[in-house]
Motif scaffolding. Sequence first.
Motif, PDB file in Angstrom:
ATOM      1  N   MET A  65       0.835  -1.121  -0.052  1.00 47.18           N
ATOM      2  CA  MET A  65       0.109   0.085   0.135  1.00 47.18           C
ATOM      3  C   MET A  65       0.887   1.215   0.027  1.00 47.18           C
ATOM      4  N   THR A  66       2.113   1.298   0.588  1.00 49.22           N
ATOM      5  CA  THR A  66       2.931   2.570   0.523  1.00 49.22           C
ATOM      6  C   THR A  66       3.215   2.741  -1.210  1.00 49.22           C
ATOM      7  N   SER A  67       3.301   1.782  -1.894  1.00 46.20           N
ATOM      8  CA  SER A  67       3.594   1.976  -3.355  1.00 46.20           C
ATOM      9  C   SER A  67       2.172   2.683  -3.892  1.00 46.20           C
ATOM     10  N   VAL A  68       1.177   1.974  -3.538  1.00 41.70           N
ATOM     11  CA  VAL A  68      -0.409   2.563  -3.947  1.00 41.70           C
ATOM     12  C   VAL A  68      -0.203   4.243  -3.669  1.00 41.70           C
ATOM     13  N   ALA A  69      -0.059   4.289  -2.380  1.00 36.25           N
ATOM     14  CA  ALA A  69       0.028   5.910  -2.013  1.00 36.25           C
ATOM     15  C   ALA A  69       1.002   6.699  -2.858  1.00 36.25           C
ATOM     16  N   ARG A  70       2.445   6.006  -3.150  1.00 34.23           N
ATOM     17  CA  ARG A  70       3.167   7.005  -3.876  1.00 34.23           C
ATOM     18  C   ARG A  70       2.578   7.145  -5.083  1.00 34.23           C
ATOM     19  N   ALA A  71       2.048   6.420  -5.960  1.00 36.51           N
ATOM     20  CA  ALA A  71       1.293   6.373  -7.150  1.00 36.51           C
ATOM     21  C   ALA A  71       0.282   7.659  -7.383  1.00 36.51           C
ATOM     22  N   TRP A  72      -0.452   7.374  -6.354  1.00 31.75           N
ATOM     23  CA  TRP A  72      -1.419   8.481  -6.079  1.00 31.75           C
ATOM     24  C   TRP A  72      -0.954   9.885  -5.753  1.00 31.75           C
ATOM     25  N   ARG A  73       0.275   9.869  -4.886  1.00 31.66           N
ATOM     26  CA  ARG A  73       0.867  11.108  -4.860  1.00 31.66           C
ATOM     27  C   ARG A  73       1.654  11.735  -6.032  1.00 31.66           C
ATOM     28  N   TRP A  74       2.063  10.806  -6.732  1.00 27.00           N
ATOM     29  CA  TRP A  74       2.666  11.038  -8.155  1.00 27.00           C
ATOM     30  C   TRP A  74       1.789  11.779  -9.025  1.00 27.00           C
ATOM     31  N   LEU A  77       1.893  15.426  -8.136  1.00 29.19           N
ATOM     32  CA  LEU A  77       3.132  16.013  -8.232  1.00 29.19           C
ATOM     33  C   LEU A  77       3.309  16.256  -9.809  1.00 29.19           C
ATOM     34  N   LEU A  78       2.552  15.347 -10.660  1.00 29.35           N
ATOM     35  CA  LEU A  78       2.849  15.718 -12.140  1.00 29.35           C
ATOM     36  C   LEU A  78       1.728  16.734 -12.416  1.00 29.35           C
ATOM     37  N   ARG A  79       0.772  16.640 -11.658  1.00 31.83           N
ATOM     38  CA  ARG A  79      -0.779  17.610 -12.193  1.00 31.83           C
ATOM     39  C   ARG A  79      -1.017  17.101 -13.612  1.00 31.83           C
ATOM     40  N   ASP A  80      -0.865  15.742 -13.788  1.00 29.05           N
ATOM     41  CA  ASP A  80      -1.462  15.389 -15.100  1.00 29.05           C
ATOM     42  C   ASP A  80      -2.566  14.246 -14.816  1.00 29.05           C
ATOM     43  N   ASP A  81      -3.704  14.394 -14.731  1.00 30.00           N
ATOM     44  CA  ASP A  81      -4.856  13.482 -14.860  1.00 30.00           C
ATOM     45  C   ASP A  81      -4.923  12.551 -15.973  1.00 30.00           C
ATOM     46  N   ALA A  82      -4.265  12.606 -17.053  1.00 29.17           N
ATOM     47  CA  ALA A  82      -4.084  11.790 -18.209  1.00 29.17           C
ATOM     48  C   ALA A  82      -3.230  10.667 -17.982  1.00 29.17           C
ATOM     49  N   VAL A  83      -2.468  10.840 -16.966  1.00 26.27           N
ATOM     50  CA  VAL A  83      -1.201   9.581 -16.717  1.00 26.27           C
ATOM     51  C   VAL A  83      -2.058   8.753 -15.958  1.00 26.27           C
ATOM     52  N   SER A  84      -2.124   7.655 -16.502  1.00 22.31           N
ATOM     53  CA  SER A  84      -2.997   6.485 -15.802  1.00 22.31           C
ATOM     54  C   SER A  84      -2.213   6.079 -14.541  1.00 22.31           C
ATOM     55  N   PHE A  85      -3.129   5.829 -13.613  1.00 24.77           N
ATOM     56  CA  PHE A  85      -2.690   5.182 -12.301  1.00 24.77           C
ATOM     57  C   PHE A  85      -2.060   3.843 -12.310  1.00 24.77           C
ATOM     58  N   ARG A  86      -2.352   3.253 -13.465  1.00 25.71           N
ATOM     59  CA  ARG A  86      -1.506   1.923 -13.530  1.00 25.71           C
ATOM     60  C   ARG A  86      -0.368   1.961 -14.003  1.00 25.71           C
ATOM     61  N   HIS A  87      -0.173   2.964 -14.849  1.00 26.83           N
ATOM     62  CA  HIS A  87       1.393   3.219 -15.109  1.00 26.83           C
ATOM     63  C   HIS A  87       2.129   3.841 -14.148  1.00 26.83           C
ATOM     64  N   ARG A  88       1.423   4.554 -13.170  1.00 32.38           N
ATOM     65  CA  ARG A  88       2.289   5.397 -12.376  1.00 32.38           C
ATOM     66  C   ARG A  88       2.711   3.842 -11.199  1.00 32.38           C
ATOM     67  N   LEU A  89       1.606   3.278 -10.910  1.00 32.02           N
ATOM     68  CA  LEU A  89       1.774   2.150  -9.916  1.00 32.02           C
ATOM     69  C   LEU A  89       2.844   1.387 -10.614  1.00 32.02           C
ATOM     70  N   THR A  90       2.863   0.650 -11.503  1.00 30.82           N
ATOM     71  CA  THR A  90       3.786  -0.341 -12.007  1.00 30.82           C
ATOM     72  C   THR A  90       5.150   0.445 -12.337  1.00 30.82           C
ATOM     73  N   SER A  91       5.366   1.427 -12.678  1.00 36.26           N
ATOM     74  CA  SER A  91       6.387   2.116 -12.626  1.00 36.26           C
ATOM     75  C   SER A  91       7.205   2.143 -11.330  1.00 36.26           C
ATOM     76  N   THR A  92       6.175   2.276 -10.282  1.00 37.92           N
ATOM     77  CA  THR A  92       6.860   2.683  -8.697  1.00 37.92           C
ATOM     78  C   THR A  92       7.238   1.203  -8.537  1.00 37.92           C
ATOM     79  N   PHE A  93       6.510  -0.051  -8.765  1.00 38.20           N
ATOM     80  CA  PHE A  93       6.801  -1.368  -8.270  1.00 38.20           C
ATOM     81  C   PHE A  93       8.103  -1.515  -8.877  1.00 38.20           C
ATOM     82  N   ILE A  94       8.354  -1.345 -10.344  1.00 34.75           N
ATOM     83  CA  ILE A  94       9.486  -1.600 -11.092  1.00 34.75           C
ATOM     84  C   ILE A  94      10.606  -0.910 -10.289  1.00 34.75           C
TER      85      ILE A  94
END
Length: 356
Positions: A65-74, A77-94
């Motif tokens: 869940m810490t990575s989930v919180a990072r992905a939401w915070r990201w 930080l980017l201020r871009d709603d079009a960047v998908s949550f999935r890609h933010r989350l998988t990039s964080t995991f990787i």
Amino acid sequence: MRVRQVYPAEMTNGRPRHATMWVGLVVASACLALFAWNAPWEEIGRVLRGADPALIALAGCCLLMTSVARAWRWRHLLRDDAVSFRHRLTSTFIGFAGNNTLPGRLGEPLRCLVLSRLERRVGFWQAAGSLVVERVFDLAAAIALLVVFLFLAPFPPDAAVRDAAFLGRIEKDAAAIAGVLVVLITILAVFARRRLEIGTGWWARVERRLGSLQEGFAGLRSARAMAACSLLTVVLWTFMLLFELLMLRAFGFTELGIQHALGLLVVLSFAIALPQAPAGVGVVQIASETTLTALYGMPIARAKAFAIGLWVCQVAIVVGAGIVALWIEGLSFGDVQRARGTIEKLQGVASPGSPE
């Protein structure tokens, strides 16, 4: 995924990276030797076998869940709603899996590179800029938790940390660091609002990269985004605290409470800022054992067993999540190796952060 060359040739001097890597290996080796010296392995094995698997599984969920919180915070930080949550989350995991398997803390630039490849609208330098701001938030949280821990934790009466002069120095140091953070955020906010004029010639390439980096500070332009990032930082560190507390309970430290888990979290957060081998091997074990024995007076065998279990659980979950993320995005280890070839000369931002 074909990873293109991202960095200019003049930025690929590997000497600082190799020096840091060797220092990290030396530190890790020394810590492991110290950790293993005269360790009661039979009793350590008994404590490890007696750990509660249900609590460990629950702790693992908190870690994820810490990575989930990072992905939401990201997103903020980017201020871009079009960047998908999935890609933010998988990039964080990787990225965090990279921190646990690659030398030189390459997970952070890997995280930026993966997002820039999955989301063409986000450039590498833009993603890197957003992670600079992310580290400022995490450093501020670590400093705040350190102060809270020192003043609230129930130390033994003769502990050095109860000394009024010591606490006074910590309070002054924390205030100084807080002041530096305020100045840094102000500078970044001013830079984020300044419009760069792109010229011509060799300087134009530098300005274009500065402009991309500037976009990574977009969250600093909005008070609402900063408030959201602050709230999600609290959520993130709460999950990290729960992870430490549940792991303590899983290894039978029922006499230790949330304030003790807080102290462990703070110590580990600052310990991982040291030069070290991948996954913090050696450093994490020594920091965990020392916190439990020197600060809390716990038996050395139980402390060592916990240090081993904590590290194994953390690495297994983070690396496992990274592998699943690679599979979801259709990437391979070969892709990661090719990406490493473009970024291994660079270091991530070295500041206290997550035990991940």
